[in-house]
Scaffold this active site. Structure first.
Site, short mmCIF file in Angstrom:
data_model
loop_
_atom_site.label_atom_id
_atom_site.label_comp_id
_atom_site.label_asym_id
_atom_site.label_seq_id
_atom_site.Cartn_x
_atom_site.Cartn_y
_atom_site.Cartn_z
N GLU A 162 0.84 -1.20 0.00
CA GLU A 162 0.00 0.00 0.00
C GLU A 162 0.87 1.25 0.00
O GLU A 162 0.46 2.30 -0.49
CB GLU A 162 -0.94 -0.01 1.21
CG GLU A 162 -2.11 0.97 1.07
CD GLU A 162 -3.17 0.78 2.13
OE1 GLU A 162 -4.17 0.08 1.84
OE2 GLU A 162 -3.01 1.32 3.24
N HIS B 166 6.88 -26.84 3.45
CA HIS B 166 6.07 -27.93 2.90
C HIS B 166 4.99 -27.38 1.97
O HIS B 166 4.02 -28.09 1.67
CB HIS B 166 5.46 -28.74 4.04
CG HIS B 166 6.49 -29.42 4.88
ND1 HIS B 166 6.94 -30.70 4.63
CD2 HIS B 166 7.20 -28.98 5.95
CE1 HIS B 166 7.86 -31.02 5.52
NE2 HIS B 166 8.03 -29.99 6.33
N LYS C 278 -13.86 1.59 -3.90
CA LYS C 278 -14.86 2.04 -2.91
C LYS C 278 -15.93 2.91 -3.57
O LYS C 278 -17.12 2.77 -3.28
CB LYS C 278 -14.17 2.81 -1.78
CG LYS C 278 -13.32 1.95 -0.87
CD LYS C 278 -12.98 2.63 0.45
CE LYS C 278 -12.02 3.75 0.31
NZ LYS C 278 -11.52 4.26 1.61
#
Length: 549
Positions: free
Chosen positions: A355, A386, A514
């Site tokens: 960000e 793993h 938004k």
């Protein structure tokens, strides 16, 4: 803070030429040439942290040229600008002063000619008194019961930092149970509310403006749930507090503004855990441990702002990151903590870095023609071994890695920690030096097998090595050392943004989605077919409406 295109500096050109000479050099060769390589390319901070950057594809000449880049782009001036309260977040006309929140020296820091430290200290004192009342049981809920559970409702910087720190410091936690709700998906708040009792739960609503869609949706759902049991709205004040600056909206919600904890526009969300946003941390581990967290960060702030660049840990790590990102073409960095309590650390700095430095426009407003912020990801070891280490060891992408581990564990069960640390040490060695074909064939011979008969297997067991890593070894994960570690990464991010000529402290990239969501939301209120968007978005909305019934 100057606006200098890094690619137009003589240092950048020198680094490009140097890269041509370095790109085929192996770590094995570098270590073979210099028995004291570890001594030259490692440093200790405060006897609490060892940073080993010797397993990087660098020489003293590389570092010298990278340091020239820092000088030519006026990194020193940028650091001075931030610490002095200059409004370096120019697109929002704001100072950037998370360092003031942990300024334990209490020396004045001015914004617009006003010392911010008295207000910082006043909020800290207010949080101390409030937290002590909650933790001691002196604060009672509406039926007279003490608080047992705390639910932090926030998103982004109001969630990731406090959640990461409270998890990392679980060995220091008190009796209070901490819960974090961020996602606007109702499942998140619903699952948390199943675990808590309205008579003994405190909700912290973390939103500077008290208008953040996700946070306020969750806060109102929590309030509705609470009032189904409590009944009278006057009881809200006993069970809700606000981390905000909007006193009017806080009061209208039913929260006593005496329990509103302020912060300032010079505190960026992803740098806000040191502020009132950290109230959940204080409630979890106590005020004294929070002060230790601040103190560790403050020590790193002093190191960053006063240490010559050639010994400055955030600067060195930032420069090495630029070396891979901008010259080797590495697109990602992995953060790999070998400590289960640190399981949210990579996610926290995924936001912290991406960000901050995920920008394609420079400080002059022009599109850049070079790489800026890398993709950040990671999981705790040994789980990652793993899962995705296969690609790091034998894939075609260069993935520089930060390995982080404590020398002392909080849970000394049997030989668990020795096994964990043996993997920590082994992985960086394996990534650096690999395993040659000769060694693979010799292993087969030692097993009594004929390498000639195993030709179809041998290539798959070869490890090229030459994969770069930093190792950060902490004495122990304490509030102090964690504070220093977080600040180390914060300043690394700032250093890279300063050199790459981008604005690190705004985040306009979160806005468009938004805006469009606010436009689409009313369209979801009925079952009418939508035709106002592109065909894909129309198709998705209309199928959603058809399926929801």
């Amino acid at each position: 803070m100057k606006n200098i295109n890094p690619t137009q500096t003589s240092a950048w050109q020198a680094l490009q030429n140097h890269f041509d000479a370095m790109k085929e050099v192996t770590l094995a060769e570098l270590f073979a040439k210099d028995a004291d390589r570890f001594g030259k390319f490692s440093a200790t901070f405060n006897d609490q942290m060892l940073v080993d950057y010797s397993k990087n594809r660098i020489t003293e000449e590389t570092l010298s040229k990278l340091l020239d880049l820092a000088k030519e782009t006026d990194l020193a001036g940028a650091i001075k600008s931030m610490f002095s309260g200059e409004k370096i977040n120019r697109t929002e006309d704001r100072a950037v002063l998370h360092v003031a929140l942990r300024n334990r020296s209490n020396t004045p820091i001015l914004v617009d000619g006003k010392d911010v430290m008295p207000e910082v200290n006043a909020v800290l004192e207010k949080m101390k008194k409030f937290s002590e009342a909650i933790i001691s049981g002196e604060w009672k809920g509406y039926t007279g019961k003490p608080i047992t559970d705390v639910v932090n409702i926030g998103i982004g910087g109001s969630d990731l930092g406090p959640f990461m720190v409270t998890e990392a410091l679980r060995p220091y936690k008190n009796h209070l149970n901490m819960h974090f709700v961020s996602n606007v998906d109702g499942t998140h708040i619903a699952e948390v509310l199943k675990k808590v009792n309205p008579e003994s739960t405190l909700f912290l609503v973390a939103s500077k403006t008290f208008t953040t869609q996700e946070t306020m949706t969750n806060a109102h759902s929590a309030r509705d749930w609470f009032l189904k049991t409590a009944g009278d709205e006057k009881h809200v004040a006993k069970h809700f507090a606000a981390l905000s600056t909007n006193a009017k909206a806080v009061g209208e919600f039913g929260i006593d503004t005496a329990n509103m904890f302020e912060f300032w526009d010079w505190v960026g969300g992803r740098y806000s855990l040191w502020s009132a946003i950290g109230l959940s941390i204080i409630l979890s581990v106590g005020y004294d441990n929070f002060v230790e967290l601040l103190s560790g960060a403050h020590e790193m702030d002093k190191h960053f702002s006063t240490t010559p660049f050639e010994k400055n840990l955030p600067v060195l790590l930032a420069l090495i990151g630029i070396w891979y990102n901008n010259f080797f073409g590495a697109e990602t960095e992995a953060i790999l903590p070998y400590d289960q309590y640190m399981h949210r650390f990579a996610a926290y700095f995924q936001q912290g870095n991406m960000e901050s430095n995920g920008k394609y426009v420079d400080r002059n407003g022009n599109a850049v023609d070079y790489q800026t912020g890398p993709i950040i990801w990671g999981e705790p070891g040994t789980n990652g071994q793993h899962a995705f280490y296969q690609l790091i060891h034998q894939g075609t992408k260069l993935v520089p890695c930060d390995f982080i581990a404590p020398a002392i564990t909080h849970n000394p069960l049997s030989d668990h920690h020795q096994k964990l640390l043996s993997n920590f040490f082994a992985q960086t060695e394996a990534l650096a030096f690999g395993k040659s074909r000769d060694v693979v064939e010799q292993e087969f011979r030692d097993q009594g097998k004929d390498p000639a008969q195993l030709e179809n297997v041998v290539p798959f067991k070869v490890f090229e090595g030459n994969r770069p890593t930093n190792s950060i070894l902490l004495r122990e994960i304490t509030p102090f050392s964690l504070g220093a570690l977080i600040a180390l990464y914060e300043h690394k991010i700032f250093t890279q943004g300063a050199i790459l000529n981008i604005f690190t402290f705004d985040q306009w990239g979160v806005e468009l989605g938004k805006q469009l969501a606010n436009r689409i939301l009313p369209e979801l209120g009925d079952n009418k077919e939508i035709a106002s968007h592109d065909s894909s978005t129309n198709g998705l909305i209309n199928r959603y409406k058809a399926w929801r019934g």
